[in-house]
Design an enzyme around this catalytic site. Sequence first.
Site, PDB file in Angstrom:
ATOM      1  CG  ASP A   1      37.298  68.049  -1.663  1.00 42.39           C
ATOM      2  OD1 ASP A   1      36.935  67.303  -0.730  1.00 42.39           O
ATOM      3  OD2 ASP A   1      37.082  69.288  -1.665  1.00 42.39           O
TER       4      ASP A   1
ATOM      5  CG  HIS B   1      34.618  68.432   1.891  1.00 45.13           C
ATOM      6  ND1 HIS B   1      35.432  68.945   0.904  1.00 45.13           N
ATOM      7  CD2 HIS B   1      34.383  69.454   2.754  1.00 45.13           C
ATOM      8  CE1 HIS B   1      35.680  70.219   1.161  1.00 45.13           C
ATOM      9  NE2 HIS B   1      35.055  70.563   2.276  1.00 45.13           N
TER      10      HIS B   1
ATOM     11  CG  ASN C   1      35.086  77.141   7.471  1.00 40.29           C
ATOM     12  OD1 ASN C   1      35.106  78.025   6.620  1.00 40.29           O
ATOM     13  ND2 ASN C   1      34.663  75.916   7.215  1.00 40.29           N
TER      14      ASN C   1
ATOM     15  CB  SER D   1      34.562  73.658   2.109  1.00 43.29           C
ATOM     16  OG  SER D   1      35.768  73.425   2.777  1.00 43.29           O
TER      17      SER D   1
END
Length: 306
Positions: A49, A83, A180, A247
Amino acid sequence: MTKFQLIPHQIDEVLEETNEIPEGVEMIGAPNQWEEDTYGSDTVIAVIDTGCDVNHPDLRDSIIGGRNFSGGNPRNILDQNGHGTHVAGTIAASLNGHGVAGVAPKAKLLILKVMDDKGTTTYQNLVKAVRYATRWRGPNKEKVGVISMSLGGQKDYASLHRSIKNAVKEDILVVCAAGNSGDGNARTPERLYPGYYDEVVQVGAVDFDAKMAEFTNTNDEIDLVAPGVGIRSTYLGGKYATLSGTSMATPHVTGAAALLIDQHRQEGIELSENDLFEALTENTKDLGYSREVEGNGMIYFKDIFE
């Protein structure tokens, strides 16, 4: 050079402090596992990530190692985006009496930073991170049990696919966000890679009413769904944030996998990757949607009295 990117997500709120078991962690029944002394102990999760706030009070005791593939100092795994810190907290924030707790609060995190501050990376760097996770061994010969990736791209790259197949051959479960860009129509498939690969566990999102999130991708490779709307977790600067997206659903499944590894290990059983996937699908709740929407259902650990 071709880019992979974070799956777009929504930041709903940032908090200085909190003290709670997040609603998503409660919703999937993780505390029911804790009551059985199953916390994901010593299971290593590779989080590929944006890095991590390694000094966050809810995360600093969970991190076993890390590496930076996004450029610069390979030891610099600090998150400048937020994130990765949020994802890490949902997986394994410590059960320490303040802040938040993750699904598997005693799991260990291998932080692999592949993305820059804007949340972009190359597929070559992504491949390097997957290969690193596959080969990594810890100070006591630990190995990665699960890889978690909440990122995606439109194109299928053979080298990325091969690296994931090799990880699976090494009995590493690979968990990926579905994306998404959903339009609410289950008959219109939306596909991102690596999520769409058959070898990975592709995760869609539902809200706290167990309703399909309006943004979640639907396709014929969805494996599971998990809470992904209004998810509270760790954030930059020792803070907390509420985010929405697949996520945020993905780390719920990643943490659930760590709980199952721990549960079976206590029974003297080392799960293969296929066995672990089957165990995940056995711990689900049917929400009444088609397989293209919910796959095998929502990850859920029952209370022993249910």
